[in-house]
Design a protein around this motif. Sequence first.
Motif, PDB file in Angstrom:
ATOM      1  N   SER A 159       0.812  -1.218   0.000  1.00  0.00           N
ATOM      2  CA  SER A 159       0.000   0.000   0.000  1.00  0.00           C
ATOM      3  C   SER A 159       0.845   1.269   0.000  1.00  0.00           C
ATOM      4  O   SER A 159       0.517   2.248   0.671  1.00  0.00           O
ATOM      5  CB  SER A 159      -0.945   0.000   1.213  1.00  0.00           C
ATOM      6  N   GLN A 160       1.943   1.266  -0.753  1.00  0.00           N
ATOM      7  CA  GLN A 160       2.771   2.462  -0.935  1.00  0.00           C
ATOM      8  C   GLN A 160       3.262   3.022   0.397  1.00  0.00           C
ATOM      9  O   GLN A 160       3.104   4.196   0.709  1.00  0.00           O
ATOM     10  CB  GLN A 160       1.979   3.527  -1.710  1.00  0.00           C
ATOM     11  N   SER A 166       6.904  13.240   0.685  1.00  0.00           N
ATOM     12  CA  SER A 166       5.471  13.406   0.935  1.00  0.00           C
ATOM     13  C   SER A 166       5.246  14.803   1.485  1.00  0.00           C
ATOM     14  O   SER A 166       5.917  15.210   2.438  1.00  0.00           O
ATOM     15  CB  SER A 166       4.961  12.356   1.936  1.00  0.00           C
ATOM     16  N   SER A 169      -0.094  15.737   1.819  1.00  0.00           N
ATOM     17  CA  SER A 169      -1.356  15.493   1.132  1.00  0.00           C
ATOM     18  C   SER A 169      -1.220  14.213   0.316  1.00  0.00           C
ATOM     19  O   SER A 169      -0.760  13.207   0.825  1.00  0.00           O
ATOM     20  CB  SER A 169      -1.734  16.690   0.261  1.00  0.00           C
ATOM     21  N   ASN A 170      -1.589  14.254  -0.950  1.00  0.00           N
ATOM     22  CA  ASN A 170      -1.492  13.051  -1.784  1.00  0.00           C
ATOM     23  C   ASN A 170      -0.318  13.085  -2.742  1.00  0.00           C
ATOM     24  O   ASN A 170      -0.218  12.235  -3.630  1.00  0.00           O
ATOM     25  CB  ASN A 170      -2.800  12.858  -2.570  1.00  0.00           C
ATOM     26  N   ASN A 171       0.575  14.056  -2.606  1.00  0.00           N
ATOM     27  CA  ASN A 171       1.760  14.114  -3.458  1.00  0.00           C
ATOM     28  C   ASN A 171       2.852  13.260  -2.833  1.00  0.00           C
ATOM     29  O   ASN A 171       3.444  13.630  -1.816  1.00  0.00           O
ATOM     30  CB  ASN A 171       2.228  15.563  -3.623  1.00  0.00           C
ATOM     31  N   ARG A 172       3.127  12.117  -3.440  1.00  0.00           N
ATOM     32  CA  ARG A 172       4.042  11.144  -2.862  1.00  0.00           C
ATOM     33  C   ARG A 172       4.990  10.585  -3.919  1.00  0.00           C
ATOM     34  O   ARG A 172       4.614  10.406  -5.070  1.00  0.00           O
ATOM     35  CB  ARG A 172       3.277   9.975  -2.242  1.00  0.00           C
ATOM     36  N   ILE A 187       4.809  11.659  -8.483  1.00  0.00           N
ATOM     37  CA  ILE A 187       3.671  12.563  -8.611  1.00  0.00           C
ATOM     38  C   ILE A 187       3.281  12.678 -10.083  1.00  0.00           C
ATOM     39  O   ILE A 187       4.154  12.780 -10.952  1.00  0.00           O
ATOM     40  CB  ILE A 187       4.049  13.948  -8.048  1.00  0.00           C
TER      41      ILE A 187
END
Length: 211
Positions: A159-160, A166, A169-172, A187
């Motif tokens: 699951s990453q 990071s 937020s959702n930028n990974r 990203i």
Amino acid sequence: TSNSFVGLGTTFDVWSGANVDMRLGTNNAEYIRISSAGLVGVGTSVPATTFDVAGLGATLGGLTNVTAQFSDTRSFAQHVGGKIVFSGQNGVSNTAYGAIGGFKENVTSGNPASYMALYTRGGGSLVERMRIASGGFVGIGNGVSNPRALLDFGTSAASQEILLYSDGSNNRIGFGVAPSVMQIFTIPGQALSFGTISTVDGTTFTEGMRF
């Protein structure tokens, strides 16, 4: 003073009613001091914290200048060793928040191989989160009990879960594992670049492939 005494009742008391420090010594030298503020010093006459230890220390386990030792006196066995627990108030009671310990790694008498463990707490009891094995291998997450490499995540890389970047937020950017798939992700809009590092300066990157 009239409020200072040594006495025996339901407890054995060494009591000072004056606003002064209390000292304990031997061989004409001071070794323990309880300040008038309740700070305890071992090897120091000016304790700065609740428990303050100072001194040249000793050599234990090949490590020099050791100033404190925490021992488990149970019979030797695998996973037996000393722990230090870090606690604080949670609004209701005193709570153990984290711990660190050193333990015997095997069941063999005379074999000193050991491991270090780090514990944190979620909603329940303290749980081991990281282990450094006797050979230097580090286990994190579900691979913690038996690390088999310099850094072993066991099954926790799913699951990453391994992030190199990071922003909260959702930028990974990082690595992960899905069923039968090794994931390398970035990203959206950014490229993945593979290449080599210069053996001359150890920093210059030469790209060989890009996605």
